[in-house]
Structures are given as C-alpha cells and as structure tokens.
Write a protein that holds these residues in place. Structure first.
Motif, mmCIF file in Angstrom:
data_model
loop_
_atom_site.group_PDB
_atom_site.id
_atom_site.type_symbol
_atom_site.label_atom_id
_atom_site.label_comp_id
_atom_site.label_asym_id
_atom_site.label_seq_id
_atom_site.Cartn_x
_atom_site.Cartn_y
_atom_site.Cartn_z
ATOM 1 N N LEU A 126 -23.116 16.871 74.836
ATOM 2 C CA LEU A 126 -24.235 17.448 75.590
ATOM 3 C C LEU A 126 -24.915 18.519 74.741
ATOM 4 C CD1 LEU A 126 -22.353 17.766 79.004
ATOM 5 C CD2 LEU A 126 -24.168 16.139 78.469
ATOM 6 N N ILE A 127 -26.018 19.057 75.260
ATOM 7 C CA ILE A 127 -26.672 20.157 74.546
ATOM 8 C C ILE A 127 -26.946 21.315 75.495
ATOM 9 C CG2 ILE A 127 -27.810 18.629 72.872
ATOM 10 C CD1 ILE A 127 -30.477 19.326 74.442
ATOM 11 N N TYR A 128 -26.980 22.528 74.900
ATOM 12 C CA TYR A 128 -27.573 23.689 75.557
ATOM 13 C C TYR A 128 -28.908 23.872 74.853
ATOM 14 C CZ TYR A 128 -28.450 28.466 77.021
ATOM 15 O OH TYR A 128 -29.038 29.582 77.554
ATOM 16 N N PRO A 129 -30.029 23.630 75.554
ATOM 17 C CA PRO A 129 -31.278 23.374 74.838
ATOM 18 C C PRO A 129 -32.088 24.592 74.409
ATOM 19 C CG PRO A 129 -31.597 22.978 77.163
ATOM 20 C CD PRO A 129 -30.168 23.406 76.997
ATOM 21 N N TYR A 156 -37.950 22.426 77.593
ATOM 22 C CA TYR A 156 -36.771 22.803 78.376
ATOM 23 C C TYR A 156 -36.913 24.127 79.131
ATOM 24 C CZ TYR A 156 -34.420 19.092 75.762
ATOM 25 O OH TYR A 156 -34.063 17.891 75.225
ATOM 26 N N GLY A 157 -37.978 24.851 78.945
ATOM 27 C CA GLY A 157 -38.091 26.148 79.608
ATOM 28 C C GLY A 157 -37.300 27.234 78.891
ATOM 29 N N ASN A 158 -37.293 28.415 79.491
ATOM 30 C CA ASN A 158 -36.631 29.581 78.913
ATOM 31 C C ASN A 158 -35.159 29.643 79.342
ATOM 32 O OD1 ASN A 158 -39.095 31.013 77.752
ATOM 33 N ND2 ASN A 158 -39.734 30.699 79.861
ATOM 34 N N THR A 159 -34.458 30.659 78.854
ATOM 35 C CA THR A 159 -33.049 30.868 79.222
ATOM 36 C C THR A 159 -32.866 30.839 80.737
ATOM 37 O OG1 THR A 159 -32.643 32.170 77.217
ATOM 38 C CG2 THR A 159 -31.129 32.516 79.051
ATOM 39 N N ARG B 180 -48.484 35.539 87.357
ATOM 40 C CA ARG B 180 -49.832 35.033 87.074
ATOM 41 C C ARG B 180 -49.876 33.737 86.257
ATOM 42 N NH1 ARG B 180 -49.930 40.205 85.524
ATOM 43 N NH2 ARG B 180 -50.229 39.530 83.385
ATOM 44 N N GLY B 181 -48.956 32.826 86.499
ATOM 45 C CA GLY B 181 -49.029 31.506 85.864
ATOM 46 C C GLY B 181 -48.543 31.436 84.434
ATOM 47 N N LEU B 182 -47.968 32.522 83.925
ATOM 48 C CA LEU B 182 -47.505 32.514 82.529
ATOM 49 C C LEU B 182 -46.228 31.685 82.382
ATOM 50 C CD1 LEU B 182 -48.088 36.303 81.842
ATOM 51 C CD2 LEU B 182 -49.404 34.395 80.881
ATOM 52 N N ILE B 183 -46.115 31.006 81.251
ATOM 53 C CA ILE B 183 -44.892 30.243 80.971
ATOM 54 C C ILE B 183 -43.847 31.173 80.367
ATOM 55 C CG2 ILE B 183 -43.915 28.360 79.617
ATOM 56 C CD1 ILE B 183 -46.662 27.002 79.791
ATOM 57 N N LYS B 184 -44.297 32.047 79.504
ATOM 58 C CA LYS B 184 -43.390 33.030 78.901
ATOM 59 C C LYS B 184 -43.875 34.429 79.241
ATOM 60 C CE LYS B 184 -41.578 30.785 74.755
ATOM 61 N NZ LYS B 184 -41.665 30.815 73.278
ATOM 62 N N ASN B 185 -42.985 35.221 79.812
ATOM 63 C CA ASN B 185 -43.380 36.564 80.213
ATOM 64 C C ASN B 185 -42.120 37.405 80.375
ATOM 65 O OD1 ASN B 185 -44.600 38.830 81.283
ATOM 66 N ND2 ASN B 185 -44.984 37.909 83.293
ATOM 67 N N SER B 186 -41.770 38.108 79.310
ATOM 68 C CA SER B 186 -40.555 38.922 79.340
ATOM 69 C C SER B 186 -40.958 40.388 79.426
ATOM 70 C CB SER B 186 -39.726 38.644 78.088
ATOM 71 O OG SER B 186 -38.489 39.307 78.170
#
Lengths: 463, 463
Positions: A126-129, A156-159, B180-186
């Motif tokens: 498997l993977i952790y992506p 895959y999105g963020n953490t 606000r619709g952001l994919i990445k926002n830390s």
C-alpha cells in the motif's frame, strides 16, 4: 544541571533524556529557517507518551514554555526555540506501532520520518500518498502540525485527508484519543481536524493512525516547455480534462538554471521561460495515446514549445529532479520564502499581479518561483544579493510580503499554503484570517492550553 | 405578536418573516424523531445573511435560544425546539449562488436541498457525491451540521471531504468566512472542519462552497444473498480487493420483509438471512468479468447462496430500493434508532456481541438492522410492539442503548456514526468521547457562543 526547574523535571522523570550541551541547544533549537538564534532552556527527548504527558504537566506547573519538535524541516519558524523554551523532541518516538490490513491503517509514533512511513506502507503493498522533498527528515507529527501538502495534493489531498486518528497530549496535560480510526463518527466536534494544522499550539501529537491506499496506476512523466504564462493555465485545463493527473508542477527557467547548476541534467534544449513536470495514469495504450494527443494538441495551439516523455523510470526520476531539486539547489542561499495560494480560478489574475509586483519591488534581486499549479500554490524564493546585508534584505522582503499579502487578500488567497504561519508569517495572518477569526483562535487556544505553555508566540500573539 | 422580545426583533428587522401560528410552531419545532413536543417561541425565516446575523445579535442581547433549522430530517433531535426557542429556518435561503468550472465548485445558500445540489452539479456534467435517502428534504446546512454520510461513503467519504468553504454566523454574532474555496491553506486552525459536525452549537452555516467531481464510471449493481454473518466480511474483503466499489450495503431478511410489505419487488427467491447490495465500476468487459469471477468465487466458497446482477438501470433501481426503502418502510412504526460505528476490522467481533445483546435484551421486540458495512456503520431500528406504551418502550430502549454503548466503548466505536448526538444520544456521549474531550468541547463552545444561545442542550449540557 544548574536550572532548578530542570532539576525538578529530572526528579519527576529520572529516566528522561535531557540535553543541555550548547551544540544540542543549537541543533534542536532551530528549523530550516535559520533566521532566529536558538536559545532553548534544554532539550527533552521523551521515550513514551507518559513522559510527554508528565513534561507537559511539569511545564504547566512551572510555567515553562514548550516547543514541540519533529524533524525541524519547517520553513516558517514553527519549531524555533529562541526564548528559553524547553524543546520537546519526538525523535525517540519513531516506531511503527501497528498495521491493520482490514482497516488499511498504519499506527505510528509521531516522531517517525515520512520516508519510513512510505517504506512501511510499501511493505504491505500500500502507499501513504502524502509526499514531498523533505521526506527523509520531516516527521509525521510535524506534517500533521502544518497539514503538510506537497507534490501529490492534486490527486490525494493534504495530510488532513489521511489521518484516521491520533493521540494527543493537550496543552492542559490531558491525554486525548481523537477519532480512533473510525470512518464515520458524528459524536461532537472533530478535534482531530482542529489539531491538524494547529502548529503545536493546542496539543502535542504523540501517535497517529494513518490511512493507506492502493498504489497509483502505472504512470508516465512528461516535461513540457511553455512559451508564456497564459499557456500554463491552458495546458493545465487541457491535461486535467483529458488525463488522470497525479501531479502538475510548474517552474520557471530561472529555477531550472539553479537546478542545472546544482548537477541536474538538462532534458529539453533551447531557451524557454516556463516548464511543467506532470505525471499521469498511463495504464494502457489508450491512456498513453490520450497523453500524446493532448501534448500534440497543446503543441498545435502554441501552448507548449517542446516536450519530452520519460521512457524509463530512471528518466522519470531525472525529469522529476528538475522540479524537486529546486529547493535544495537554493538552500545554500538561504532564500526568503513566500508560500502562497489562491483558488485555481484566481491563479491567472493573481500571477499577473504578482509578477508585476515582484518585478517592481525587487528590481535588483533574483526571485525564483515555482509551484503546484494544480492546487493554486506558488512558492516564491527571494535570493539575497551578496552585497546586501541580511537585516536590510529581510526588511525589504518583509515590505514586499506586506504588498503581496494585500494582493492575496484581494484575490481571496492565503499567506501560507502549506508551510504554516509560525513566526515568519505571523505579521501577515490578518490578510488571510479576519480579526474575528483570530480572536476565536486565541480563545480556542486558551481552552486547550490555559497557561499558554505550548509554542507561545507562534501563529499569533498568545492572548 | 404578544411577546415583547419578538416585537423588538420585528422592530430590528421590519421585513423579517416571522411565524407564530400553532401549526407552524409544530411543523418547524420538530424533526424526524417525533419524541419531543414542539414548543418554539416563533419561527424566523430570514431571507439573507444580514437578517441571520441580526437575529443572532438580537438573541445574544435578549438571551433567546436559537434552534438552527434546515430540512428537519434529523434523527437525533438536533433540530427540535421544545423549550421556547426561536427556530431559525434557512428554507428561504436555498439558491445556487455560483458555479466555477475551473475550481469545480458550487456555492450555495445553506437551506438548499441536497437533491437540488445534485441537479445543479449534473447540469455542469459533474456530481456532488454525498447521497442518502433524505436527499429531497434535507438541506446542505443540516448535512454540514451532522457531517452527513450515506451510501457512497466507501467511495467518496463524508460531507467533511466536500466542503471547500463556508460562511458562518458564529454564536457571538460575527460573520466568518472559512477557507474560501482554497485547496491549500495552512493559516491557523481550520474552523471549517470544526464547524462540520458541530450540530448548530458553534455557528449557523449560511453559505457553503461545495467541491464537485467527475461522475463515477459506468457501474453495475449486484444483489447477494448470504447464508450467515461471517460470510459478510469474507465477501466484503473479496469484493473490495477485486472490484472498485462504489457502495457495499448490508441488510437482514427481516429488513427485506418490511420493504417487500411496503411494495418493493422481490429479486431473489428463497429464504436467506442476510443480503448485500453492492455497486462497482464496470466500464468494460474486463471489469464485468472480474465481478462475475468474484461472485462465482464467493459462491464456490459458500459465502453467498444466490445473487443477481442488474441488467438495466431500471433493475438497478429495483435492487437499490430493497436497501434504500428500509427506513421509509419502517417510518410509520416510528422505530427507536441506534446508529453506531466501529472500525471495519472490529465489525465481526462487534456484530457477534451486538446480536447476542439484542437477542437477550429485546426478546419480545422486533429489531431490524442494516448498514454500510464498508465503513463500519450499523443502523439498528427497534420497533415498538403495539401492546407496549411509548414511555415504557423508550425506557427499555434506553436501557439497551446503555449496554450497547458499553459494548461500543470496548470495541473503540462511536455511539453516533452519522446522525449526530443531538438530544437522543446526549446521555451516551461519554461512551465515545472522554470526559476531558467533552470539557474541551464545552470550552470551545463558550468561545464561539459565549452566551450559549445556539442550540442549547444539544450535544452536551451547556456548561
């Protein structure tokens, strides 16, 4: 051990490993930012959850600030200890605790390196992506603290998407077990999600249960040369529609020059202002044909001027190195970094304004930028000219960052896409989060950490 | 309008639609639970965000409790107004505000029905993949408040995964715009994620930006008859490995009998104790062959005793109705509901204990259960015998729920998988969340809603 507080901690925990040698204080007191002078009180290296909890309780009683510390690869100063804090390093807590084939989860201690997680997942097919260049040094705990993103977010999105549960020592000293690997759990506030991205200001993640998934289908890697910036979004729209993208990364010729000077291999001849490295599913001939057709269409439209498809894994690695090697090639220059994001739809307008701003404000200064265009994230690296002293350079960069923050605000963007706020972006937080939101954050922090002992001064002023 | 507080609200908002007729109070004061007698102060039907904000400010000044109200299809009493609260219904705020093809997002007012969202996405060749039987009546705001799950979680996850941003009026009256619709926002705590699943106790969601995605590949629907419960996990493991599952739903023969009596069509002859409806990708002949081979393997192993593959969309709908019609077929009996979850790996052991518990504790009472086995979620419906009065019935069910909660706790499960805690599960929250966690929840609630005006008494005692 002269400090009476440390003597007391040693009485509470006779087996606790504590470091106070100057070299250790320096090593553990800083992260990759290198802007602050490390000055921690000491370094604690707990071996288990109980020790972490006892340290946090001691810190509450003695009002000692704690800086939670993973791989210290952070780029926003979140792990810097410059004011007599106790650094609580999780590096001795780095084991895989459990793998569950039915749940497809890996439970690990928070100090484990991302790469070790990748390897453990791989052992089970498997993977952790979640993946990015610092994989060998960064820790899962740090990844969670900043909701780390990287080069596969488009697929895959963020953490945030990959944490099924975690054990946390909250700032108030309580051990809390969040979500425990459940897929469905509607039983009140999801503190797991609140903790992700909280930069060590609410609790210390001590264990995490990570979701794993199937390896991606066989892929191909393509390098594209682009004649201008408007072509970038055209190519992205085309490729996104026609192909199943795993990555779509973008960099400038200037970035390329640094990587080449650092030993990477040129893959496309000629001068081109912009490049894209993209990876996409290529399971069968049909998908490979579609990729080729997309490339040819882009060529006909004038959106790309040249391109190359990797013919082997080795060549794929060579192409990837052109993108992934950028940060490393710039590291010796200790660049001033901006890590910003906007919605994808806002990228073109923002890019134009941003380019004009950088050209105007940094006339004599080299600026290298690149990014994850598929998720609206741009990395801007400003290189200090040798004849400019550090202090003046930082001051100029801070001035430009203020202007950049205002531009971002107009486009609904974020001053930190994936590095976190830490110390570096704290002054600009209001460009992304409203005053009302920051007040709520300060309030929530007080609930989890009433004495303000966890990473004080990071993210926002501790109220 | 006799109540002076309402008279004042009308002065603050002369255009606000307020209802106080007894029929309206009853209609808007309850949800699908039907266990409490509706007794709201009045019903407010704001037309826009400003009106919502003004109502919340008025409620803070006058110490009036507000019950945020969507489609009131909830099953845990989260939208019940039984103590003189103002019901704030979002039903007039039900428009699509924006579609963005590049971001692939749909921005809607919170009162929009889930089905309307499905239709709007469909118009753009995309889908919003969260789906369940109440789609025609439930609202997106309510979906967010309970982190609604449903029948496609195994493929697409819960509501939590599909919210790119939201506008919220916090309990303190502040309008906050989250992510606000952001994919990445830390950039600090992700309050968007905190609000999801908070059951209207932190803020009122007024707008949401929903992520859309490509329609799933062409699929097939299969109904399987199973000889015993152990076969269930075997078949699931097999199908999950061999096929790309879109759904894997499970029900008992007892559930089937209710659906058939309610007009559904029998699809498999003979008596079988358990059934599965599963849907999986079937794009080409290879995938269809794999499904057939998986079925035949299960047959050989004795894990399934019969099965049918839908040969048309109409037949697929017929098979789905056998699962989706269960809740509706039971509704006239007003069942007492448990909605529980465990990790998938804990399902077999939990199921055995649960079955023994139900058989022992409900000897004279019919219990119908079914569930989303692919995500560890079981729905238990207890039917009141006609000769048992409601009060005694509920008391007995509460007694069993306490035992069930203890069983769940031993297996690391949750007392609410997807319905929320509301009023119905409040007494059992400690089986899923620790005392320390509940104290943190109460603290966080006080930060967002210092006067405790939002949905007081739901989820936990308002501290």
């Amino acid at each position: 051990m002269p400090d009476p507080r440390l003597a007391e901690l040693s009485r509470w925990l006779p087996d606790l490993r504590l470091l106070t040698a100057p070299g250790d204080l320096e090593h553990y007191g800083r992260d990759w930012t290198r802007r602050w002078t490390p000055a921690p009180l000491a370094i604690a290296l707990p071996a288990n959850v109980d020790e972490v909890q006892t340290i946090v309780r001691w810190a509450n009683e003695r009002q000692v600030a704690i800086v939670p510390s993973g791989g210290r690869t952070g780029l926003s100063g979140g792990a810097v200890a410059a004011h007599g804090e106790l650094v609580l390093s999780l590096e001795r807590m780095s084991r895989v605790l459990d793998f569950d084939a039915v749940d497809r989860t890996l439970t690990v201690q928070a100090g484990i390196a991302l790469q070790t997680v990748h390897e453990a997942a791989h052992c089970h097919g498997l993977i952790y992506p979640v993946d990015f260049a610092a994989r060998g040094s960064c820790s899962i705990g740090g990844n969670i603290a900043t909701n780390a993103g990287g080069i596969r977010v488009i697929r895959y999105g963020n953490t945030r998407e990959w944490i099924a549960g975690m054990k946390v020592i909250a700032g108030n000293g309580e051990l809390i077990e969040l979500n425990r690997g459940l897929i469905k759990n509607s039983s009140g506030y999801d503190f797991r999600q609140l903790l992700i991205g909280s930069e060590g200001t609410l609790g210390i993640v001590v264990e995490a249960t990570l979701k794993l998934t199937d390896p991606p289908p066989i892929s191909q890697v393509m390098l594209l040369a682009l004649p201008n910036m408007d072509a970038l979004m055209q190519v992205f729209a085309l490729f996104r529609t026609r192909l199943a993208l795993q990555a779509f990364e973008f960099f400038t010729d200037q970035a390329l020059q640094h990587v080449l000077a650092h030993g990477a291999q040129r893959a496309i001849d000629g001068d081109h202002p912009y490049y894209v490295v993209t990876e996409f599913d290529a399971v069968d001939e049909r998908q490979q044909q579609m990729a080729l057709a997309a490339f040819e269409h882009a060529l006909e439209q004038g959106w790309v001027s040249d391109g190359v498809i990797a013919q082997s894994e080795a060549q794929a690695a060579t192409l990837w190195r052109l993108r992934e090697g950028i940060t490393e090639s710039l590291a010796p220059r200790r660049p001033y970094k901006n890590d910003v994001s906007v919605r994808i739809s806002a990228v073109p307008a923002f890019l134009h304004e941003m380019q004009a701003l950088l050209a105007r404000e940094y006339p004599q200064i080299e600026v290298v930028w690149f990014g994850h265009i598929g998720d609206g994230n741009l990395h801007i690296n400003v290189l200090r000219p040798e004849d400019l002293v550090e202090e003046a350079f930082i001051a100029q960069c801070e001035h430009v960052t203020r202007l950049l923050a205002a531009t971002l605000q107009r486009h609904g963007g974020s001053i930190s896409a994936e590095h976190g706020i830490g110390l570096v972006k704290r002054a600009y937080l209001e460009s992304t989060r409203s005053v009302a939101e920051i007040a709520l954050m300060q309030g929530v922090r007080k609930v989890f950490d009433p004495n303000g002992i966890l990473n004080p001064g990071k993210l926002f002023a501790t109220g």
